[in-house]
Motif scaffolding. Sequence first.
Motif, short mmCIF file in Angstrom:
data_model
loop_
_atom_site.label_atom_id
_atom_site.label_comp_id
_atom_site.label_asym_id
_atom_site.label_seq_id
_atom_site.Cartn_x
_atom_site.Cartn_y
_atom_site.Cartn_z
N ARG A 140 -57.49 -19.43 27.48
CA ARG A 140 -58.86 -19.41 28.03
C ARG A 140 -59.88 -18.84 27.05
NH1 ARG A 140 -58.21 -20.02 33.62
NH2 ARG A 140 -56.90 -21.87 33.79
N GLU A 141 -59.45 -17.96 26.15
CA GLU A 141 -60.41 -17.38 25.22
C GLU A 141 -61.04 -18.46 24.32
OE1 GLU A 141 -56.27 -16.40 23.37
OE2 GLU A 141 -57.17 -16.76 25.35
N ASP A 142 -60.32 -19.56 24.08
CA ASP A 142 -60.87 -20.64 23.26
C ASP A 142 -62.01 -21.36 23.96
OD1 ASP A 142 -58.93 -20.04 21.40
OD2 ASP A 142 -57.60 -21.70 21.95
N PHE A 143 -62.07 -21.23 25.30
CA PHE A 143 -63.07 -21.95 26.09
C PHE A 143 -64.20 -21.03 26.57
CE2 PHE A 143 -59.29 -24.47 26.12
CZ PHE A 143 -59.72 -25.78 26.11
N ALA A 144 -64.23 -19.80 26.08
CA ALA A 144 -65.27 -18.87 26.49
C ALA A 144 -66.64 -19.42 26.11
CB ALA A 144 -65.06 -17.50 25.85
N ALA A 145 -67.63 -19.21 26.97
CA ALA A 145 -68.96 -19.79 26.74
C ALA A 145 -69.61 -19.26 25.46
CB ALA A 145 -69.86 -19.49 27.94
N ASN A 146 -69.29 -18.04 25.08
CA ASN A 146 -69.88 -17.47 23.87
C ASN A 146 -69.07 -17.76 22.61
OD1 ASN A 146 -67.69 -15.87 24.41
ND2 ASN A 146 -68.79 -13.92 24.33
N ILE A 167 -63.50 -22.75 36.23
CA ILE A 167 -63.42 -22.20 34.88
C ILE A 167 -64.16 -23.08 33.88
CG2 ILE A 167 -61.87 -21.54 33.00
CD1 ILE A 167 -61.72 -19.69 35.40
N LEU A 168 -63.88 -24.36 33.91
CA LEU A 168 -64.44 -25.27 32.92
C LEU A 168 -65.95 -25.42 33.04
CD1 LEU A 168 -61.65 -28.00 32.96
CD2 LEU A 168 -62.13 -26.33 31.15
N ALA A 169 -66.49 -25.27 34.25
CA ALA A 169 -67.93 -25.41 34.44
C ALA A 169 -68.72 -24.32 33.74
CB ALA A 169 -68.26 -25.41 35.93
N GLY A 170 -68.08 -23.21 33.43
CA GLY A 170 -68.76 -22.14 32.70
C GLY A 170 -68.26 -21.98 31.29
N SER A 171 -67.55 -22.98 30.77
CA SER A 171 -66.93 -22.90 29.46
C SER A 171 -67.82 -23.52 28.38
CB SER A 171 -65.58 -23.61 29.48
OG SER A 171 -65.77 -25.03 29.52
N ASN A 172 -67.35 -23.43 27.13
CA ASN A 172 -68.07 -24.07 26.03
C ASN A 172 -67.87 -25.59 26.02
OD1 ASN A 172 -65.44 -24.31 25.06
ND2 ASN A 172 -65.70 -22.74 23.48
N ALA A 173 -67.06 -26.08 26.93
CA ALA A 173 -66.85 -27.53 27.07
C ALA A 173 -67.45 -28.04 28.39
CB ALA A 173 -65.37 -27.86 27.01
N ALA A 174 -68.39 -27.29 28.95
CA ALA A 174 -68.94 -27.65 30.27
C ALA A 174 -69.60 -29.03 30.26
CB ALA A 174 -69.93 -26.59 30.72
N SER A 175 -70.35 -29.33 29.23
CA SER A 175 -71.02 -30.64 29.19
C SER A 175 -70.00 -31.78 29.22
CB SER A 175 -71.89 -30.75 27.94
OG SER A 175 -72.98 -29.85 27.99
N ALA A 176 -68.94 -31.65 28.40
CA ALA A 176 -67.91 -32.68 28.37
C ALA A 176 -67.19 -32.77 29.71
CB ALA A 176 -66.90 -32.38 27.26
N SER A 214 -72.11 -17.20 36.11
CA SER A 214 -72.47 -17.92 34.89
C SER A 214 -72.10 -19.40 34.99
CB SER A 214 -71.77 -17.28 33.68
OG SER A 214 -70.36 -17.30 33.84
N ALA A 215 -70.95 -19.70 35.62
CA ALA A 215 -70.55 -21.10 35.79
C ALA A 215 -71.49 -21.82 36.74
CB ALA A 215 -69.12 -21.16 36.32
N ARG A 216 -71.92 -21.15 37.79
CA ARG A 216 -72.83 -21.78 38.75
C ARG A 216 -74.20 -22.02 38.12
NH1 ARG A 216 -70.61 -17.41 41.90
NH2 ARG A 216 -72.67 -16.52 42.33
N GLU A 217 -74.67 -21.06 37.32
CA GLU A 217 -75.96 -21.24 36.66
C GLU A 217 -75.90 -22.36 35.63
OE1 GLU A 217 -79.24 -18.57 34.19
OE2 GLU A 217 -77.60 -17.58 35.27
N THR A 218 -74.81 -22.40 34.85
CA THR A 218 -74.64 -23.47 33.87
C THR A 218 -74.60 -24.83 34.55
OG1 THR A 218 -73.44 -22.01 32.36
CG2 THR A 218 -73.14 -24.37 32.05
N THR A 219 -73.94 -24.90 35.70
CA THR A 219 -73.85 -26.15 36.44
C THR A 219 -75.23 -26.63 36.87
OG1 THR A 219 -71.61 -25.66 37.21
CG2 THR A 219 -72.89 -27.23 38.51
#
Length: 350
Positions: free
Chosen positions: A77-83, A107-116, A143-148
Motif C-alpha cells: 500500500r505504501e507504493d499507492f500513497a497519495a503523496n 483505498i484506491l480512490a485516495g491513492s496516487n492511481a485514483a485517476s486511472a 482524503s479519498a472522498r475529497e479526491t473523488t
Amino acid sequence: MLGQDRSIDDLLDRLRSGSSLDRRQLAQEIAAMPGRAALVDELLPYPEARRWLRGTLLDQLDQDEAARLAGHLLEWREDFAANHRDRTTPAVISYLPIDTLRQHAAILAGSNAASAFWERLAAEGAETLISAAITVFTTGEPSARETTLHLLLLDPYSPLRLSPGDQSRLLAAALNDPDEEVRGLAAELVAETDPDRLLHDQARWTRDPSERVRMAAWDVAFVASIEQAAEEATLLLSDEAAPLAARRSALIALGDYLPTPQFAPLLALMVVHPNQELAEDAGDLLWTRHRTPIAAQAAAQSPHAAVREIAQRLLHPDLGSPAAGGSRPGAPGGYDIYQEMLKLGKKPEE
C-alpha cells in the motif's frame, strides 16, 4: 539469457545499474522463463523491483499471470500513497479484475492511481462507477472522498463526465458526509448546479457546522430572494440560542448582500454586541465594506477594544474616513477640523 539460478542480488544490481533497454530485455527474459512466478515473488519486498514489475514486466505477461502479479503489487500500500509520486502504479489498475477494484475502492480512490481507477470503472459503465463512489463515501477516508469529488465532479480537465442524475446521486452522498471539507465542497457545487436542494432545507444548511456549507446556503438564499433571505438571516442573528458560528455566518451574509444604507442600523447594533466575536465581525464589515457614520459612532462605544480601535481610525479628524464621518483636511464633503475651529474663533493650537 538469464539463468534460472540467477540470484536476487544479481537481478537487483541489473535493475539498478542497467539502462531502460536493459531492463526491458530483462523483463522479456524473465517472462520467457518457466517457474518465473516464484522468482518474481522474491522481488516483491524491494521497492525498486516493484516499480520495475509494475512499469515493465506486467506488459510481458499473459493476462492471468499479470492479474495475479497486479494483485500482489496492490498489497504494498505504501507504493499507492497519495503523496508518493509514481507513474507506474496506474499499470496495476489496468490489470486488476473489476471485482478486485471494487473491493478496494475505498483505498484506491485516495491513492496516487485514483485517476486511472475511476477511468477504468467508468469504462465498465456509469452504474459500476457510481456504486463504487457511494462505497467510497461510505467507507473511505476523508482524503479519498475529497479526491473523488474533485475527479468526478470538480476537475474541468477530467475525462470523466457524469449524467445529471448520477451527479445528483453522488452529491446527495457528499452532502451528508461527516467531514466538513467534503461537505463544503459538495455544498458549493450544489449551489451552482442544483440550488433548490439547499433552498428546500435552508434552516438545516445555514446552521451546518461547516462554514463553507453555511455560506453556500446563504448565497443561494440571497440570490433567490434578497428580502426573504435578509429576514431569515436577521432572525438567526438575533437568536441567542442559535449556534454562534451560524449567527456569525448570517451576519457576514447580510454584510455581503445588503447595501450600506439598509445594513447600517443593524451594523450599529452589532458593533456593540456583548459577544466579542460577533462585534468584531461587525467591526470588520464596518472597516472593509460599510463605512457609515451611524455604525462608526456606535463602534466608538463598543465594549470591545478591537472594535473601538476601528472606530478611532475611521473617525480620526486628520486621517479618518469621510464616508464614516471622519475627516481628512481638504477632502470633498469632509469634516475639516481647522475650519470648524476658525468658526468658533479659536486657533488650532489653542
